[in-house]
Motif scaffolding. Structure first.
Motif: not given
Length: 168
Positions: A141-154
């Motif tokens: 879940g932490a990996l998913f959340t981090g990936s989602g935040i990175i995608l939003l940033f990009i």
């Protein structure tokens, strides 16, 4: 196309937060207990652990001289002979010892000049497996959340920063 990436990012963040919450809840299901009784000066003993074939003990200690011994042998244990009578843990890492596949009554004995840390979890092996899987779920879940935040940033913030730099 950018809109789809934003939707995917939001889905990753939401599902990641749900997974972390569910995993955390599972991690807190087996309470950590602490019980040590001073037997003699510098000698501490835990409560009795009644093992059956499907129980596991996870002991956390900061003592340098310790061991899990048969309860019937506890009165004969000294710092010099504890290694002869102590059961070898299935695994050990940073003061965390795991004992399983035992039958009978055992006590954990530690020798220390000060009151040692003797926290433990004693439960069925299936309950430990549930906790282990909860840890995996929380990490995923932490990996998913981090990936989602990175995608939003990009796809949201980065283009705006790039455009602002061109205007300067």
């Amino acid at each position: 196309m950018k809109k789809y990436w934003r939707i995917i990012a939001v889905i990753l963040i939401i599902s990641g937060i749900i997974m972390v919450g569910t995993g955390y809840h599972g991690l807190t299901q087996i309470p950590i207990k602490n019980s040590e009784h001073q037997i003699n000066s510098g000698e501490y003993e835990s409560d009795d652990f009644n093992f059956s074939s499907n129980y596991e003990l996870m002991m956390i200690t900061n003592s340098s001289t310790y061991g899990l011994v048969k309860e019937s042998m506890a009165k004969y244990i000294s710092p010099g002979n504890i290694s002869k009578y102590a059961v070898k843990p299935v695994s050990s890492s940073d003061g965390t010892l795991v004992y399983k596949n035992l039958t009978g009554n055992y006590v954990f004995i530690a020798f220390n000049s000060q009151k040692p840390l003797m926290d433990y979890e004693f439960a069925k092996i299936t309950e430990f497996n549930d906790v282990k899987y909860s840890g995996y779920l929380a990490a995923l879940g932490a990996l998913f959340t981090g990936s989602g935040i990175i995608l939003l940033f990009i796809y949201i913030v980065y283009p705006k920063l790039k455009n602002n730099n061109k205007k300067i």
